[in-house]
Motif scaffolding. Structure first.
Motif, PDB file in Angstrom:
ATOM      1  N   ILE A  36       0.832  -1.207   0.000  1.00 51.47           N
ATOM      2  CA  ILE A  36       0.000   0.000   0.000  1.00 51.47           C
ATOM      3  C   ILE A  36       0.866   1.256   0.000  1.00 51.47           C
ATOM      4  O   ILE A  36       0.592   2.218  -0.720  1.00 51.47           O
ATOM      5  N   ALA A  37       1.928   1.221   0.799  1.00 49.26           N
ATOM      6  CA  ALA A  37       2.842   2.360   0.840  1.00 49.26           C
ATOM      7  C   ALA A  37       3.618   2.492  -0.471  1.00 49.26           C
ATOM      8  O   ALA A  37       3.745   3.588  -1.022  1.00 49.26           O
ATOM      9  N   GLU A  38       4.139   1.386  -0.974  1.00 45.01           N
ATOM     10  CA  GLU A  38       4.930   1.406  -2.205  1.00 45.01           C
ATOM     11  C   GLU A  38       4.123   1.909  -3.396  1.00 45.01           C
ATOM     12  O   GLU A  38       4.637   2.655  -4.244  1.00 45.01           O
ATOM     13  N   GLU A  39       2.849   1.516  -3.472  1.00 51.72           N
ATOM     14  CA  GLU A  39       2.021   1.863  -4.618  1.00 51.72           C
ATOM     15  C   GLU A  39       1.278   3.184  -4.443  1.00 51.72           C
ATOM     16  O   GLU A  39       0.498   3.582  -5.307  1.00 51.72           O
ATOM     17  N   GLY A  40       1.512   3.868  -3.322  1.00 52.71           N
ATOM     18  CA  GLY A  40       0.901   5.176  -3.123  1.00 52.71           C
ATOM     19  C   GLY A  40      -0.597   5.143  -2.922  1.00 52.71           C
ATOM     20  O   GLY A  40      -1.301   6.112  -3.229  1.00 52.71           O
ATOM     21  N   ILE A  41      -1.100   4.033  -2.371  1.00 49.62           N
ATOM     22  CA  ILE A  41      -2.543   3.889  -2.151  1.00 49.62           C
ATOM     23  C   ILE A  41      -2.978   4.673  -0.925  1.00 49.62           C
ATOM     24  O   ILE A  41      -4.039   5.306  -0.902  1.00 49.62           O
ATOM     25  N   ALA A  42      -2.156   4.628   0.114  1.00 50.56           N
ATOM     26  CA  ALA A  42      -2.456   5.311   1.376  1.00 50.56           C
ATOM     27  C   ALA A  42      -1.190   5.374   2.213  1.00 50.56           C
ATOM     28  O   ALA A  42      -0.135   4.839   1.820  1.00 50.56           O
TER      29      ALA A  42
END
Length: 335
Positions: A36-42
C-alpha cells in the motif's frame, strides 16, 4: 481491468490518506501495508510493539519498512483516549482505569485514532473476529445520523461475468445481522445501493433473494422480503438514489435473463441484478464464501455500511490482495 486495479487507481487520486491497521502482528497485514505504501494507495499505520513489527517484517523479508509502525502501548495518547472514552461511556459507570484497559486493546485504540482524526480510516479483522471489530467500531465511531442498521457488504469481482456481462456484484448482508426484519432489509438494501453506485459508478439493480420467485412458493419467511420491497423504494426516493428494485427472486431469476423470462413476466431487473440482498446472515455469508472459493471470485469486505467514519472488516481467511482491496475502498470512502 480488475476491480482491485480500479480501486487502487481511484485511491491514488486522494493521496496522503492515513489508514490504521491494528493487527500489525499479522504477516499478511505487514505485506499488504508495504505494498500500500509502495504503490501510493495510502499512508499505512500499523499498531504493534517494536518486537512484533520487527519479527513479522523479518518473516516477510522486509528490511526497509515503508509503512509507519506505532507502539500504541507506549503512546502518550493512552491517557487522553481513556479520559475521552470515559466521557462518552459515562452511563456505563466507566472509570479511568477501565477506560485505560479498553483503549489498550489495539482495535479500540485504532478506532479512537479515527475518531480523533489521527487516521482517516481503519481496516481490521484479519486476526480479530467480526464481533470484536464491530464492538470497537460501534462503541467508538458510532452510526451515521439517521442510520439504524449497520450491515456488511462484499464487492465480488467475478472471474466469470454474469450473463449480462457484469463483472462486479455486491452481496449484503454478509457480516452483521443474523435475521434482519423487513425494515432492516430495506435499510441494508438502500445502503448497499449507495455503496455500489459510489464504488462502481453504475445504476444499482437490487434483487431481494429467496427460494421463491414472485410468489412461486409460500412460507412465512418470505413475508419479510415482500414487505421490504415497498419500504426500500420509499427509502430510495427519500435518499435520492436511482435504482431498480425487484423481489422476491430466486438467484437464477435475478442473474439469468432467460430464466427470468420463464419464471416471471413482470420482473423489473430482467435477470441483470448487480446488488443481491440476502434474507439472512446464513445465506449471505455462505454464498459469498462459495462464490469466492469455488468460482474464483475476489471478495472485498465486509465493507461496514452505516458508520459515521470509515472502518472496514476483513475475513480471517483474507489474502494480501483482499487487504489491499479493502484498504483502497476505505481510502475512497474517506473522500
Amino acid at each position: 481491468m480488475s476491480l482491485l486495479q480500479k480501486l487502487i487507481e481511484r485511491a491514488r487520486k486522494t493521496p496522503g490518506k492515513k489508514i490504521v491497521f491494528p493487527e500489525g502482528n499479522d504477516p499478511r497485514v505487514v505485506l499488504a501495508a508495504e505494498r500500500i505504501a509502495e504503490e501510493g494507495i495510502a499512508v499505512p499505520i500499523l499498531l504493534g510493539t517494536e518486537a512484533e513489527i520487527d519479527r513479522v517484517s523479518a518473516e516477510d523479508g522486509i528490511d526497509d519498512k515503508k509503512f509507519h509502525a506505532f507502539d500504541h502501548l507506549k503512546s502518550e495518547m493512552l491517557d487522553r483516549f481513556a479520559s475521552e472514552f470515559c466521557l462518552f461511556r459515562k452511563r456505563k459507570n466507566m472509570t479511568h482505569e477501565k477506560g485505560l484497559e479498553i483503549v489498550r486493546n489495539r482495535l479500540f485504540f485504532g478506532a479512537m485514532m479515527v475518531r480523533h482524526g489521527f487516521a482517516d480510516g481503519m481496516v481490521a479483522g484479519s486476526l480479530a473476529s467480526t464481533a470484536e471489530t464491530l464492538r470497537a467500531a460501534i462503541t467508538v465511531i458510532g452510526l451515521k445520523e439517521g442510520v439504524k442498521t449497520l450491515s456488511g457488504s462484499f464487492f465480488m469481482d467475478l472471474k466469470t461475468p454474469t450473463a449480462f456481462g457484469g463483472k462486479v456484484l455486491l452481496f449484503a448482508d454478509c457480516g452483521v445481522n443474523p435475521n434482519p426484519d423487513s425494515e432492516q432489509l430495506a435499510e441494508i438494501a438502500v445502503l448497499s445501493a449507495g455503496h455500489f453506485r459510489f464504488i462502481c459508478g453504475e445504476k444499482p439493480r437490487i434483487a431481494f433473494l429467496s427460494f421463491s420467485t414472485h410468489g412461486s412458493a409460500g412460507d412465512d419467511s418470505i413475508s419479510k422480503i415482500r414487505n421490504a420491497i415497498p419500504m426500500t423504494m420509499e427509502k430510495l426516493r427519500a435518499s435520492g438514489i436511482e435504482a431498480d428494485v425487484d423481489g422476491e427472486l430466486q438467484a437464477d431469476s435475478a442473474l439469468v435473463s432467460e430464466v427470468a423470462k420463464r419464471k416471471c413476466k413482470n420482473e423489473v431487473i430482467e435477470g441483470n441484478a448487480n446488488v443481491l440482498i440476502f434474507p439472512d446472515l446464513n445465506s449471505g455469508n455462505i454464498s459469498y464464501k462459495l462464490v469466492e472459493r469455488l468460482a474464483g471470485a475476489s471478495a472485498y469486505g465486509p465493507i461496514l455500511q452505516g458508520l459515521a467514519k470509515p472502518v472496514n472488516d476483513l475475513s480471517r481467511g483474507c489474502s494480501v490482495d483482499d487487504i489491499v482491496g479493502v484498504s483502497a475502498i476505505t481510502v475512497c470512502q474517506c473522500g
